[in-house]
Design an enzyme around this catalytic site. Structure first.
Site, PDB file in Angstrom:
ATOM      1  N   ALA A 266       0.834  -1.209   0.000  1.00  0.00           N
ATOM      2  CA  ALA A 266       0.000   0.000   0.000  1.00  0.00           C
ATOM      3  C   ALA A 266       0.864   1.254   0.000  1.00  0.00           C
ATOM      4  O   ALA A 266       0.514   2.251  -0.630  1.00  0.00           O
ATOM      5  CB  ALA A 266      -0.944  -0.003   1.199  1.00  0.00           C
TER       6      ALA A 266
ATOM      7  N   GLY B  14       2.028   1.610  -3.470  1.00  0.00           N
ATOM      8  CA  GLY B  14       0.837   1.761  -4.312  1.00  0.00           C
ATOM      9  C   GLY B  14       0.221   3.141  -4.216  1.00  0.00           C
ATOM     10  O   GLY B  14      -0.271   3.688  -5.210  1.00  0.00           O
ATOM     11  N   ASP B  15       0.245   3.717  -3.040  1.00  0.00           N
ATOM     12  CA  ASP B  15      -0.260   5.078  -2.834  1.00  0.00           C
ATOM     13  C   ASP B  15       0.507   6.056  -3.707  1.00  0.00           C
ATOM     14  O   ASP B  15      -0.068   6.891  -4.405  1.00  0.00           O
ATOM     15  CB  ASP B  15      -0.135   5.453  -1.355  1.00  0.00           C
ATOM     16  CG  ASP B  15      -0.538   6.890  -1.067  1.00  0.00           C
ATOM     17  OD1 ASP B  15      -1.620   7.313  -1.505  1.00  0.00           O
ATOM     18  OD2 ASP B  15       0.241   7.592  -0.392  1.00  0.00           O
ATOM     19  N   ALA B  16       1.822   5.928  -3.696  1.00  0.00           N
ATOM     20  CA  ALA B  16       2.672   6.836  -4.491  1.00  0.00           C
ATOM     21  C   ALA B  16       2.474   6.614  -5.989  1.00  0.00           C
ATOM     22  O   ALA B  16       2.379   7.577  -6.754  1.00  0.00           O
ATOM     23  CB  ALA B  16       4.135   6.631  -4.108  1.00  0.00           C
TER      24      ALA B  16
ATOM     25  N   GLU C  78      -0.910   8.011  -7.105  1.00  0.00           N
ATOM     26  CA  GLU C  78      -0.883   9.470  -7.137  1.00  0.00           C
ATOM     27  C   GLU C  78      -0.086   9.994  -8.326  1.00  0.00           C
ATOM     28  O   GLU C  78      -0.493  10.953  -8.976  1.00  0.00           O
ATOM     29  CB  GLU C  78      -0.334  10.057  -5.836  1.00  0.00           C
ATOM     30  CG  GLU C  78      -0.393  11.566  -5.859  1.00  0.00           C
ATOM     31  CD  GLU C  78      -0.545  12.213  -4.499  1.00  0.00           C
ATOM     32  OE1 GLU C  78      -0.557  13.454  -4.471  1.00  0.00           O
ATOM     33  OE2 GLU C  78      -0.669  11.517  -3.484  1.00  0.00           O
TER      34      GLU C  78
END
Length: 149
Positions: A28, A31-33, A36
């Site tokens: 995560a 994955g967040d980066a 975005e």
């Protein structure tokens, strides 16, 4: 971009780690980066705009509630493997929570981010981008501004 990940691994002498051993929160995190940067790229490529406006547009799609909505709409399109990664992320015990998000939205968003991280690290770029596109397009019916339109 796949070549970029391979080059990055080569340049920094990174080994080929078994992604299945990574914690869902680690998936995560990356994955967040990745999610975005995809959203920001779409917005920037639409044309020059004030940074504040770009940030506002991006925030609408990267906040936990938006990610939660996207993954709910994508579940039926996921493979068994992708669904398993999502569920691992969703069920992971996190000691933090996003501002302005319910616990259920935050957990689903964490699952979505884990899936994005998994697809990125396994170099499944096309699949990752297809899912993002489909999720964003399905969000059109919710009245969210959709990049690329």
């Amino acid at each position: 971009m796949e070549a970029s990940l391979s080059y990055l691994k080569e340049l920094f002498a990174l080994g080929n780690t078994d992604i299945k051993t990574y914690s869902p929160l680690t998936l995560a995190y990356i994955g967040d980066a990745v999610y975005e940067i995809v959203i920001r790229t779409i917005l920037v490529e639409k044309g020059n705009a004030q940074v504040n406006k770009l940030h506002q547009r991006a925030s609408k799609l990267v906040k936990a509630s938006a990610q939660s909505e996207i993954i709910e709409k994508l579940k039926e399109d996921l493979t068994e493997e992708e669904l398993a990664v999502y569920k691992r992320g969703r069920n992971a015990k996190s000691y933090t929570m996003a501002k302005n998000a319910t616990m259920s939205d935050y957990r689903r968003a964490t699952g979505f981010e884990a899936l994005m991280g998994y697809l990125y690290l396994t170099e499944q770029w096309e699949r990752m981008l297809q899912l993002i596109k489909k999720g964003i397009e399905k969000g059109e019916t919710d009245g969210r501004e959709v990049p690329g339109k």
